[in-house]
Design a protein around this motif. Sequence first.
Motif, PDB file in Angstrom:
ATOM      1  N   VAL A  51       0.844  -1.192   0.000  1.00  0.00           N
ATOM      2  CA  VAL A  51       0.000   0.000   0.000  1.00  0.00           C
ATOM      3  C   VAL A  51       0.884   1.248   0.000  1.00  0.00           C
ATOM      4  CG1 VAL A  51      -1.746   1.291   1.279  1.00  0.00           C
ATOM      5  CG2 VAL A  51      -1.856  -1.199   1.205  1.00  0.00           C
ATOM      6  N   TRP A  54       2.082   1.918  -3.415  1.00  0.00           N
ATOM      7  CA  TRP A  54       1.022   2.515  -4.223  1.00  0.00           C
ATOM      8  C   TRP A  54       0.866   4.000  -3.896  1.00  0.00           C
ATOM      9  CZ3 TRP A  54      -3.628   4.540  -2.321  1.00  0.00           C
ATOM     10  CH2 TRP A  54      -4.556   4.926  -3.318  1.00  0.00           C
ATOM     11  N   MET A  55       0.967   4.328  -2.586  1.00  0.00           N
ATOM     12  CA  MET A  55       0.812   5.720  -2.167  1.00  0.00           C
ATOM     13  C   MET A  55       1.953   6.594  -2.703  1.00  0.00           C
ATOM     14  SD  MET A  55      -0.482   5.394   1.754  1.00  0.00           S
ATOM     15  CE  MET A  55      -0.404   7.135   2.158  1.00  0.00           C
ATOM     16  N   PRO A  59      -0.611   8.709  -5.428  1.00  0.00           N
ATOM     17  CA  PRO A  59      -1.080   9.991  -4.882  1.00  0.00           C
ATOM     18  C   PRO A  59       0.061  10.920  -4.443  1.00  0.00           C
ATOM     19  CG  PRO A  59      -2.273   8.163  -3.903  1.00  0.00           C
ATOM     20  CD  PRO A  59      -1.183   7.570  -4.723  1.00  0.00           C
ATOM     21  N   VAL A  60       1.109  10.375  -3.809  1.00  0.00           N
ATOM     22  CA  VAL A  60       2.171  11.265  -3.327  1.00  0.00           C
ATOM     23  C   VAL A  60       2.888  11.923  -4.500  1.00  0.00           C
ATOM     24  CG1 VAL A  60       4.382  11.389  -2.117  1.00  0.00           C
ATOM     25  CG2 VAL A  60       2.500  10.046  -1.157  1.00  0.00           C
ATOM     26  N   GLY A  67      -6.175  10.945  -2.333  1.00  0.00           N
ATOM     27  CA  GLY A  67      -5.580   9.611  -2.483  1.00  0.00           C
ATOM     28  C   GLY A  67      -4.745   9.249  -1.260  1.00  0.00           C
ATOM     29  N   VAL A  68      -4.002  10.252  -0.719  1.00  0.00           N
ATOM     30  CA  VAL A  68      -3.176   9.988   0.454  1.00  0.00           C
ATOM     31  C   VAL A  68      -4.054   9.601   1.641  1.00  0.00           C
ATOM     32  CG1 VAL A  68      -1.590  11.018   2.135  1.00  0.00           C
ATOM     33  CG2 VAL A  68      -1.318  11.510  -0.298  1.00  0.00           C
ATOM     34  N   GLY A  71      -5.289   6.126   1.220  1.00  0.00           N
ATOM     35  CA  GLY A  71      -4.211   5.173   1.542  1.00  0.00           C
ATOM     36  C   GLY A  71      -4.026   5.039   3.047  1.00  0.00           C
TER      37      GLY A  71
END
Length: 589
Positions: A51, A54-55, A59-60, A67-68, A71
Amino acid sequence: MPTTRATAEEHSAVRTLLRLWPYVRPVRARLFTAAFVAVLASCTGLVIPLVLKWMVDGPVAGRDPAGVWLGALFLLLLGLGEALLFGLRRWLVARPLSRVEAEMRADLYGHLQRLPVSFHDRWASGQLLSRGTTDLMLVRMFLAFPLTFLLVNGVTILIGVTIMLLQDWTLGLVILGPAVPVIVTCVLFERRYFHVARLAQDQVGDLTTVVEESVLGIRVIKGFGRHRSQAQAFRELSGTLRGTELRKARLLAAIWGVIVTLPEIAIGAALVLGSVQVADGDLSAGTLVAFLSTALALRWPVDSIGFLLAISQDAASATERYFEVMDETPEDAAVAAADAGREDMGLRFDHVVFRYPDAPEDSPPVLDRVDLHIRPGESMALVGATGSGKTTLTALVPRLHELTSGRITLDGRDITALPRETLRELVAVAFEEPTLFSASVGENVLMGDEEGDLDRALAVAQAEFVHALPQGTGTQVGEQGLSLSGGQRQRLALARAVVGRPRFLVLDDPLSALDVHTEAAVEAALREVLAETTALIVAHRPSTVLLADRVALLSGGRITAVGTHHELLRTNAEYAHLMSGSGETEENR
Ligand SMILES: Nc1ncnc2c1ncn2[C@@H]1O[C@H](COP(=O)(O)OP(=O)(O)OP(=O)(O)O)[C@@H](O)[C@H]1O
Ligand SMILES: [Mg+2]
């Protein structure tokens, strides 16, 4: 003392631990479920780095606050799930495992009760105590913890390493580098640690023995001013134990050093290498984050292996010690001789030879062909010098010891062929050194015999003093209750022997601790009891001898003379000599 056994032969901790299976079987479903739940929890933990990846990459990198948050929420849920699953595991195993421990303890206790007295002569009580307490606790700890976690951590490490290799196989190989030295260390460690663990447990047993003896023998120790030497012995043993424990700690420190340091270095190397790759643009930052957090997540499973192995070894040697006792065969396994028919009634000793199992090989047997016939209804006094084997002979009748050879029959039936309960019903005994249990006076006398006539038994034994105790026959005595005098205990032991109206009565000097008046009163009452039973009574004083119909003289391991008191006084010099010291006239019958 042969209790602390050198363990020279090759050990397999796994094989030893497998012997626990019969006890674990009933709770296997729960244990497997718990292990499965723990694996699940561990794997949940491994999803967290994915995860994160993915973050970081999504999103980051894309500066997307929503998104953050998403997550983060996801991470929170995963963390909660992991915690809940571990809690569930704990709940699943706690109750069944305490049952396993309780059952093993009950079995040990039952087994100790069935083992012959010769076994207890050989084994120090502290060794048995420590096996029944600390060792079983170690076994439970092993079943609760290392057993599951060696599996869980193994699976976690495997999955984690696979994930890392899939992320980036070069970095994965760097992380795997220390695997070989770590495994070699574990194997070496395991072998050494087993030996030391066993040593420590044996030493705890020895220490327990000293403590127990000091507590039980406190009167003698104080009376003879031996507390200093006893304290010295204790200090020495506890010093040795401390040394052994420190050796354990050193071994543990060594393995821990290797297991923690090497992977840590590998993680550092992977970090440097990964950063360079990210800078060169060969690797995404998210992958590096995922990779490193997976590596960090595996730190605990790897680090804990040393300590899990240590508990497992402790448990393996504890199991070994447990089964050393359980493997001793109880007396019922001794061959039962054929029934002899019923022609000779009464209590018969035929060519009875007995040697204590722990006596030196070349010493003569304590009893060397004893032949004696006590007719039905007769009472026979047994007289002999101190140390001649009288107590030994009486202990053979209820089968506290097994004969070396020869046989003893009750109404023609060989005692080895009688079921134990039958034998206990037929024969009642009272020993020289009466033991009272921590229970009420009544329970001590009845010993589970619901139908026994308590009042009559107390009357026979002249033990009416119990009615003057704070709660009468309900008064607690023994270790945890009121202390009674030697003579009071002796009278309760006598009451215990006569309460069930046994067919055969065996009394080992039952009146030795009584004053002359009490003795006379007990004798008068005992005479009535003796009229209904077949009895063997060890006696030192003429007054006790006179209770019996005939007297047998035990000398040099044999019965050298049988007859009435007066006959023997006239015809047997040894008997006359034994009786003369007591300073009583024997013509008062
Ligand atoms: N548990 C034992 N293990 C080994 N030897 C023993 C054991 N109990 C007694 N003995 C030995 O057996 C011999 C006979 O002992 P026993 O207690 O039967 O004598 P006794 O006739 O009852 O003596 P007393 O009149 O002093 O009570 C003694 O030499 C003693 O050392
Ligand atoms: Mg004796």
